[in-house]
Design an enzyme around this catalytic site. Structure first.
Site, PDB file in Angstrom:
ATOM      1  N   GLN A 111     -10.924  64.290 -16.691  1.00 43.76           N
ATOM      2  CA  GLN A 111     -11.371  65.684 -16.751  1.00 43.76           C
ATOM      3  C   GLN A 111     -10.831  66.442 -17.960  1.00 43.76           C
ATOM      4  O   GLN A 111     -11.329  67.518 -18.285  1.00 43.76           O
ATOM      5  CB  GLN A 111     -10.930  66.413 -15.468  1.00 43.76           C
ATOM      6  CG  GLN A 111     -11.637  65.886 -14.237  1.00 43.76           C
ATOM      7  CD  GLN A 111     -11.148  66.562 -12.973  1.00 43.76           C
ATOM      8  OE1 GLN A 111     -10.218  66.097 -12.346  1.00 43.76           O
ATOM      9  NE2 GLN A 111     -11.769  67.669 -12.602  1.00 43.76           N
ATOM     10  N   ASN A 170      -6.307  58.889  -5.974  1.00 43.89           N
ATOM     11  CA  ASN A 170      -6.568  60.299  -5.711  1.00 43.89           C
ATOM     12  C   ASN A 170      -7.764  60.413  -4.768  1.00 43.89           C
ATOM     13  O   ASN A 170      -8.852  59.894  -5.076  1.00 43.89           O
ATOM     14  CB  ASN A 170      -6.911  61.028  -7.016  1.00 43.89           C
ATOM     15  CG  ASN A 170      -7.277  62.490  -6.763  1.00 43.89           C
ATOM     16  OD1 ASN A 170      -6.420  63.300  -6.473  1.00 43.89           O
ATOM     17  ND2 ASN A 170      -8.561  62.832  -6.855  1.00 43.89           N
ATOM     18  N   GLU A 171      -7.561  61.025  -3.634  1.00 50.23           N
ATOM     19  CA  GLU A 171      -8.643  61.348  -2.695  1.00 50.23           C
ATOM     20  C   GLU A 171      -9.600  60.188  -2.406  1.00 50.23           C
ATOM     21  O   GLU A 171     -10.828  60.330  -2.552  1.00 50.23           O
ATOM     22  CB  GLU A 171      -9.452  62.546  -3.185  1.00 50.23           C
ATOM     23  CG  GLU A 171      -8.632  63.814  -3.313  1.00 50.23           C
ATOM     24  CD  GLU A 171      -9.483  65.047  -3.613  1.00 50.23           C
ATOM     25  OE1 GLU A 171     -10.680  64.901  -3.928  1.00 50.23           O
ATOM     26  OE2 GLU A 171      -8.937  66.158  -3.527  1.00 50.23           O
TER      27      GLU A 171
END
Ligand code: BGC
Length: 442
Positions: A48, A186-187
């Site tokens: 990101q 992550n998640e």
């Protein structure tokens, strides 16, 4: 090998930590913050912010037709080149941790081909975080995988688990001496979570078309980027991958740091009337991960949802929505921490919490309320070890592109200049001094 509680005692000096944090973080205390072990900071994820992650699965998907991405990630926040500045900025605000992820496709752009320059790069990142006196909180995998991994079937096939475990071992062997706390994934429960959203269902055929186009564009027979996979197939495989990676990291690091998993968790609420699907949803989305191996649970929360028997219900009328279209609900964090603590005795880190808004005064208010909830949890003896805000920078928000603004720091889209918002200073002051006078927790 010592268990989590042994290591916890070594790293944080045992249970005294909780009391120390709770008292130092007291609302309005204005006292200094010698809070051994409590981590305050902000987060980002490689894909990101870095820009130019050409070897990643999502890069392919951004450039096919049809694509499900609003904007291509492109240069993102150019953090690949400016991470030094970003780390210095985070430290100057007063944070004592920095959460970031390592981009697997930079380390292993082709199967088995290891980029020593890639490893050296992240080593410099870790050294810089340490040099600024912060604890590096490392995510081994934040959603994206190398394109070859997606083409090999990603986490839709158990045969690919060893590739992930090898990557985690490699990272640990080369960088583990500098890591402070780590999560494997992550998640990994995000697929299960969004499967309850009625909004996702009509998009499925479109997503499948886009995946086919991606496979065709690189001549692959399969295409399984984990972030767009079928959770029913993927979740058991990812749990196994997480547990095997967890063991491998412990072994390769000589059990030097805590290793957990971070989860996307809404505050799931029963609707005011009619049947509730809360228990069924938690059984799919949360419980399998709380039962998996791991030293801590990373809680990532942004909102609440009212849950009908087999799908989420629309947001209640009249409530404030964030730029993401869901309720901006800082109070949801406390509820989620309490829910997790009812189901596990593992320590909890808040590894993400934040709000997408152009109005930074909303972010300041959001932070106060969310942190007040954390303080109340600490007062009640819940073992929360940190609050990490999402995110340090305005960045590329996956399918929503560059629209939503989650950052404490604005990033100029053409010069990449960083400008801290008032919320950055506010969050930094909380990290240094506790909640401001006047903000009541309970
Ligand atoms: C993810 C982040 C994302 C954030 C805000 C979490 O699901 O880990 O990558 O940007 O939420 O949507």
């Amino acid at each position: 090998m010592g268990g989590v509680f042994d290591r916890r005692a070594v790293l944080w000096g045992g249970t005294a930590t909780v009391a120390a944090v709770a008292s130092a973080a007291q609302a309005g205390s204005g006292k200094s913050t010698a809070r051994p072990g409590f981590l305050w900071g902000s987060a980002g994820a490689a894909y990101q912010i870095e820009g130019g992650n050409y070897a990643s699965d999502l890069w392919v998907m951004e450039h096919v037709k049809p694509t499900i991405f609003k904007d291509p990630s492109g240069d993102a926040a150019d953090s690949y080149n400016r991470v030094w500045e970003d780390i210095a900025l985070a430290a100057s605000l007063g944070f004592n941790t920095h959460r970031f992820s390592i981009e697997w496709s930079r380390i292993e752009p082709e199967p088995g081909q290891i980029s020593l320059a890639g490893i050296a790069y992240y080593r410099r990142v870790l050294e810089t975080i340490r040099k600024h006196g912060m604890t590096p909180f490392v995510t081994y995998n934040h959603f994206t995988t190398p394109r070859w991994f997606a083409a090999a079937g990603g986490f839709e096939t158990r045969d690919n688990i060893p590739a992930f475990v090898r990557y985690c071992t490699l990272i640990t062997e080369h960088l583990g001496d500098l890591i402070g706390v780590a999560s494997t994934f992550n998640e990994p429960n995000l697929g299960a979570l969004v499967s309850w959203s009625p909004a996702i269902r009509p998009l499925r055929p479109y997503i499948e078309m886009s995946k086919k186009a991606a496979a065709a564009s690189i001549g692959a027979a399969h295409w399984a980027p984990p972030v767009l996979g079928d959770f029913r197939i993927q979740q058991p495989i990812m749990i196994e991958a997480h547990e095997r990676a967890y063991e491998a990291i412990r072994k390769a690091s000589n059990d030097r740091y805590l290793v957990g998993v971070t989860l996307s968790l809404n505050d799931e609420r029963a609707p005011p009337s009619g049947p509730s699907g809360v228990e069924a949803k938690q059984a799919q989305v949360m419980l399998p991960w709380l039962q998996a191996q791991g030293d801590f649970i990373g809680v990532q929360n942004y909102t609440y949802t009212e849950v009908g028997p087999d799908a989420d219900l629309p947001a209640p009328k009249g409530v404030e929505l964030s730029q993401m279209g869901y309720p901006a609900a800082p109070e949801a964090l406390e509820a989620v921490i309490r829910t997790v603590a009812r189901h596990t005795r593992k320590p909890i880190y808040v590894t993400e919490n934040g709000v997408a808004t152009e109005d930074d005064t909303r972010r300041v208010a959001f932070i106060d309320k969310a942190v007040a909830g954390v303080v109340d949890c600490l007062r009640d003896g819940i073992d929360v070890r940190g609050y990490i805000h999402w995110s340090l920078l305005d960045n590329w928000e996956w399918f929503s592109g560059y629209g939503p603004k989650f950052g404490l720091v604005a990033v100029d889209r053409t010069t990449f200049a960083r400008t801290p918002k008032p919320s950055a200073r506010h969050m930094g002051a909380i990290a240094r001094k506790g909640l401001p006078a006047g903000v009541k927790s309970r």
